[in-house]
Design a protein around this motif. Structure first.
Motif, PDB file in Angstrom:
ATOM      1  N   SER A   1      72.521 -66.815 -59.273  1.00 32.39           N
ATOM      2  CA  SER A   1      71.417 -67.621 -58.522  1.00 32.39           C
ATOM      3  C   SER A   1      71.618 -67.639 -56.932  1.00 32.39           C
ATOM      4  CB  SER A   1      71.583 -69.105 -58.901  1.00 32.39           C
ATOM      5  OG  SER A   1      71.022 -69.339 -60.304  1.00 32.39           O
ATOM      6  N   ILE A   2      73.031 -67.742 -56.521  1.00 34.48           N
ATOM      7  CA  ILE A   2      73.019 -67.316 -55.120  1.00 34.48           C
ATOM      8  C   ILE A   2      72.430 -66.055 -54.547  1.00 34.48           C
ATOM      9  CG2 ILE A   2      74.844 -67.110 -53.220  1.00 34.48           C
ATOM     10  CD1 ILE A   2      76.499 -68.855 -54.904  1.00 34.48           C
ATOM     11  N   ASP A   3      72.750 -65.166 -55.374  1.00 34.23           N
ATOM     12  CA  ASP A   3      72.037 -63.790 -54.675  1.00 34.23           C
ATOM     13  C   ASP A   3      70.524 -63.809 -54.611  1.00 34.23           C
ATOM     14  OD1 ASP A   3      74.642 -62.497 -54.849  1.00 34.23           O
ATOM     15  OD2 ASP A   3      74.581 -62.007 -57.005  1.00 34.23           O
ATOM     16  N   SER A   4      69.927 -64.616 -55.675  1.00 29.81           N
ATOM     17  CA  SER A   4      68.591 -64.635 -55.831  1.00 29.81           C
ATOM     18  C   SER A   4      68.018 -65.293 -54.575  1.00 29.81           C
ATOM     19  CB  SER A   4      68.087 -65.149 -57.047  1.00 29.81           C
ATOM     20  OG  SER A   4      68.397 -64.116 -58.229  1.00 29.81           O
ATOM     21  N   PHE A   5      68.816 -66.588 -54.300  1.00 31.70           N
ATOM     22  CA  PHE A   5      68.167 -67.518 -53.186  1.00 31.70           C
ATOM     23  C   PHE A   5      68.499 -66.854 -51.922  1.00 31.70           C
ATOM     24  CE2 PHE A   5      68.892 -71.424 -56.151  1.00 31.70           C
ATOM     25  CZ  PHE A   5      67.398 -71.884 -55.812  1.00 31.70           C
ATOM     26  N   LEU A   6      69.443 -65.857 -51.970  1.00 24.68           N
ATOM     27  CA  LEU A   6      69.766 -65.178 -50.579  1.00 24.68           C
ATOM     28  C   LEU A   6      68.622 -64.130 -50.300  1.00 24.68           C
ATOM     29  CD1 LEU A   6      71.618 -64.389 -48.095  1.00 24.68           C
ATOM     30  CD2 LEU A   6      72.770 -62.999 -49.716  1.00 24.68           C
ATOM     31  N   LEU A   7      68.260 -63.318 -51.512  1.00 26.79           N
ATOM     32  CA  LEU A   7      67.264 -62.728 -51.266  1.00 26.79           C
ATOM     33  C   LEU A   7      65.807 -63.441 -50.857  1.00 26.79           C
ATOM     34  CD1 LEU A   7      67.580 -60.125 -54.283  1.00 26.79           C
ATOM     35  CD2 LEU A   7      67.176 -59.486 -51.980  1.00 26.79           C
ATOM     36  N   ILE A   8      65.471 -64.324 -51.460  1.00 27.70           N
ATOM     37  CA  ILE A   8      64.412 -65.181 -51.116  1.00 27.70           C
ATOM     38  C   ILE A   8      64.605 -65.674 -49.789  1.00 27.70           C
ATOM     39  CG2 ILE A   8      63.107 -67.267 -51.731  1.00 27.70           C
ATOM     40  CD1 ILE A   8      63.629 -66.859 -54.556  1.00 27.70           C
TER      41      ILE A   8
ATOM     42  N   ILE B   1      62.700 -64.933 -44.059  1.00 27.41           N
ATOM     43  CA  ILE B   1      62.902 -64.555 -42.364  1.00 27.41           C
ATOM     44  C   ILE B   1      62.001 -63.536 -42.049  1.00 27.41           C
ATOM     45  CG2 ILE B   1      64.816 -63.819 -41.099  1.00 27.41           C
ATOM     46  CD1 ILE B   1      66.952 -65.452 -42.585  1.00 27.41           C
ATOM     47  N   LEU B   2      61.946 -62.432 -43.272  1.00 28.71           N
ATOM     48  CA  LEU B   2      61.360 -61.158 -42.659  1.00 28.71           C
ATOM     49  C   LEU B   2      59.579 -61.588 -42.603  1.00 28.71           C
ATOM     50  CD1 LEU B   2      63.164 -58.637 -44.980  1.00 28.71           C
ATOM     51  CD2 LEU B   2      62.981 -58.626 -42.384  1.00 28.71           C
TER      52      LEU B   2
ATOM     53  N   PHE C   1      55.448 -59.121 -44.370  1.00 26.91           N
ATOM     54  CA  PHE C   1      55.175 -60.061 -45.363  1.00 26.91           C
ATOM     55  C   PHE C   1      55.499 -59.492 -46.824  1.00 26.91           C
ATOM     56  CE2 PHE C   1      51.464 -57.636 -44.331  1.00 26.91           C
ATOM     57  CZ  PHE C   1      51.007 -57.037 -45.483  1.00 26.91           C
ATOM     58  N   THR C   2      55.475 -58.073 -46.787  1.00 22.01           N
ATOM     59  CA  THR C   2      55.840 -57.490 -48.038  1.00 22.01           C
ATOM     60  C   THR C   2      56.904 -57.588 -48.613  1.00 22.01           C
ATOM     61  OG1 THR C   2      56.501 -55.505 -46.969  1.00 22.01           O
ATOM     62  CG2 THR C   2      54.155 -55.636 -47.505  1.00 22.01           C
ATOM     63  N   ALA C   3      58.080 -58.218 -48.118  1.00 23.78           N
ATOM     64  CA  ALA C   3      59.448 -58.441 -48.675  1.00 23.78           C
ATOM     65  C   ALA C   3      59.263 -59.617 -49.674  1.00 23.78           C
ATOM     66  CB  ALA C   3      60.231 -58.830 -47.321  1.00 23.78           C
ATOM     67  N   LEU C   4      58.637 -60.939 -49.284  1.00 30.40           N
ATOM     68  CA  LEU C   4      58.326 -61.748 -50.296  1.00 30.40           C
ATOM     69  C   LEU C   4      57.417 -61.555 -51.566  1.00 30.40           C
ATOM     70  CD1 LEU C   4      57.965 -65.278 -48.411  1.00 30.40           C
ATOM     71  CD2 LEU C   4      59.963 -64.526 -50.107  1.00 30.40           C
TER      72      LEU C   4
ATOM     73  N   ILE D   1      59.365 -68.433 -57.973  1.00 33.59           N
ATOM     74  CA  ILE D   1      59.301 -69.072 -56.523  1.00 33.59           C
ATOM     75  C   ILE D   1      58.996 -68.037 -55.601  1.00 33.59           C
ATOM     76  CG2 ILE D   1      61.406 -69.813 -55.060  1.00 33.59           C
ATOM     77  CD1 ILE D   1      62.943 -70.703 -57.709  1.00 33.59           C
ATOM     78  N   SER D   2      59.440 -66.896 -55.743  1.00 31.92           N
ATOM     79  CA  SER D   2      58.822 -65.955 -54.504  1.00 31.92           C
ATOM     80  C   SER D   2      57.465 -65.767 -54.215  1.00 31.92           C
ATOM     81  CB  SER D   2      59.326 -64.688 -54.899  1.00 31.92           C
ATOM     82  OG  SER D   2      59.145 -64.112 -55.970  1.00 31.92           O
ATOM     83  N   PRO D   3      56.354 -65.674 -55.032  1.00 30.46           N
ATOM     84  CA  PRO D   3      55.078 -65.731 -54.667  1.00 30.46           C
ATOM     85  C   PRO D   3      54.641 -67.096 -54.138  1.00 30.46           C
ATOM     86  CG  PRO D   3      55.333 -65.583 -57.152  1.00 30.46           C
ATOM     87  CD  PRO D   3      56.625 -65.440 -56.493  1.00 30.46           C
ATOM     88  N   PHE D   4      55.180 -68.062 -54.802  1.00 27.46           N
ATOM     89  CA  PHE D   4      54.895 -69.676 -54.434  1.00 27.46           C
ATOM     90  C   PHE D   4      54.999 -69.742 -52.765  1.00 27.46           C
ATOM     91  CE2 PHE D   4      56.152 -74.112 -53.629  1.00 27.46           C
ATOM     92  CZ  PHE D   4      55.004 -74.809 -53.831  1.00 27.46           C
ATOM     93  N   LEU D   5      56.441 -69.388 -52.390  1.00 25.27           N
ATOM     94  CA  LEU D   5      56.956 -69.501 -50.961  1.00 25.27           C
ATOM     95  C   LEU D   5      56.104 -68.723 -50.229  1.00 25.27           C
ATOM     96  CD1 LEU D   5      59.107 -70.650 -49.121  1.00 25.27           C
ATOM     97  CD2 LEU D   5      60.504 -68.671 -49.675  1.00 25.27           C
ATOM     98  N   PHE D   6      55.618 -67.683 -50.590  1.00 20.49           N
ATOM     99  CA  PHE D   6      54.869 -66.454 -49.945  1.00 20.49           C
ATOM    100  C   PHE D   6      53.421 -67.562 -49.716  1.00 20.49           C
ATOM    101  CE2 PHE D   6      51.086 -63.968 -49.826  1.00 20.49           C
ATOM    102  CZ  PHE D   6      51.423 -62.945 -48.847  1.00 20.49           C
ATOM    103  N   LEU D   7      52.741 -68.144 -50.548  1.00 24.17           N
ATOM    104  CA  LEU D   7      51.670 -68.775 -50.216  1.00 24.17           C
ATOM    105  C   LEU D   7      51.958 -69.887 -49.490  1.00 24.17           C
ATOM    106  CD1 LEU D   7      50.348 -69.262 -53.987  1.00 24.17           C
ATOM    107  CD2 LEU D   7      49.386 -67.831 -52.012  1.00 24.17           C
ATOM    108  N   VAL D   8      53.368 -70.702 -49.578  1.00 22.20           N
ATOM    109  CA  VAL D   8      53.492 -71.777 -48.524  1.00 22.20           C
ATOM    110  C   VAL D   8      53.777 -71.287 -46.945  1.00 22.20           C
ATOM    111  CG1 VAL D   8      55.377 -73.481 -47.868  1.00 22.20           C
ATOM    112  CG2 VAL D   8      54.572 -73.183 -50.274  1.00 22.20           C
TER     113      VAL D   8
END
Length: 272
Positions: free
Chosen positions: A105-112, A117-118, A124-127, A153-160
């Motif tokens: 989960s730490i790896d995944s949170f780090l990627l998010i 940040i990117l 914007f393509t990273a998320l 989580i990742s597309p939700f964060l993209f929308l935020v």
């Protein structure tokens, strides 16, 4: 991975930093500026090798081909994008499973976090690409089902981020002959690597599990999609950020082309 090649790249990276630092100091550059230049150059060289190993894990030496070219380009540009390159490297490792462990989960949170940040930096393509990355990791052997949560989580964060970070441009830059040539060369390098790379079994870093061929293919495909989309939307800025990753593809492709020409073999089989 071979300890011999790991020691070699460590020596090359350290040697690059020492030589560049010495040259900068000899040219009367301030120490902190010289240290930053040396560190950025060594980082570019190391990341070119590291990404090359992830996209061509069956061959220990192909990742070294790009290093001289990376060094030369690094001498003319500022340091590459640390966050973007680390993001690409981590995505590749999650997809191909080369670490020998399921992503935590730490790896995944780090990627998010890196994706966010990117996005803030205009990439914007990273998320956006993280959702399929997590889905692939969740459903390909060895299955990592908790990644389904991060795929949401990742597309939700993209929308935020879309709502709270103003001024992000989704407009592609004008395509000129240089950009088109870069895109075509990168796509060609990806195809050459995919076709000519060895099909022998590849073990993870712990030498316990054979990497799944589908995972290796995805670990090559997703970074090249990221690089191409960055070139399309960011233009020259993306080249400065990502040249170590692009050269990793060119270097591994040239290695296998050279091997084919020298031996008359096609991915370990005779060319008809």
């Amino acid at each position: 991975m071979s300890r011999k090649t790991n020691r070699l790249v460590a020596g090359i990276t350290l040697g690059t930093a020492v030589v560049i630092l010495g040259c900068q100091l000899a040219a009367a550059a301030p120490f902190l500026e010289a240290l930053g230049t040396a560190g950025a150059t060594a980082f570019a060289v190391f990341m070119s090798w590291a990404i090359g190993r992830e996209i061509d894990p069956a061959c220990e030496w192909s990742a070294f081909v790009a290093l001289p070219f990376t060094l030369i380009i690094a001498l003319f540009f500022d340091g590459p994008g640390f966050v973007f390159l680390f993001f690409i490297l981590l995505v590749s490792r999650v997809l191909n499973g080369s670490s020998g462990m399921r992503s935590t989960s730490i790896d995944s949170f780090l990627l998010i976090i890196l994706g966010a940040i990117l996005y803030y930096d205009g990439i914007f393509t990273a998320l956006l690409i993280l959702s399929p990355v997590f889905i692939f990791d969740a459903h390909l052997h060895p299955q990592n089902r908790k990644q389904n949560i991060f795929a949401l989580i990742s597309p939700f964060l993209f929308l935020v981020m879309l709502l709270i970070v103003p001024g992000i441009s989704f407009t592609a830059e004008t395509v000129d002959i240089y950009k088109l040539g870069s895109l075509l060369l990168l796509a060609a390098a990806f195809m050459v690597l995919s076709i000519l790379s060895s099909d022998k079994p590849v073990y993870d870093d712990k030498n316990k599990m054979i990497l799944l061929r589908q995972r290796i293919s995805l670990a090559r495909l997703v970074p090249v999609v990221l690089i191409i989309t960055a070139l399309v939307f960011e233009g020259p800025r993306a080249f400065v950020l990502l040249y170590p990753a692009g050269l990793a593809y060119y270097g591994t492709a040239f290695y296998h082309l050279g091997r084919m020409i020298k031996t008359g073999q096609f991915a370990g089989r005779k060319v008809n």
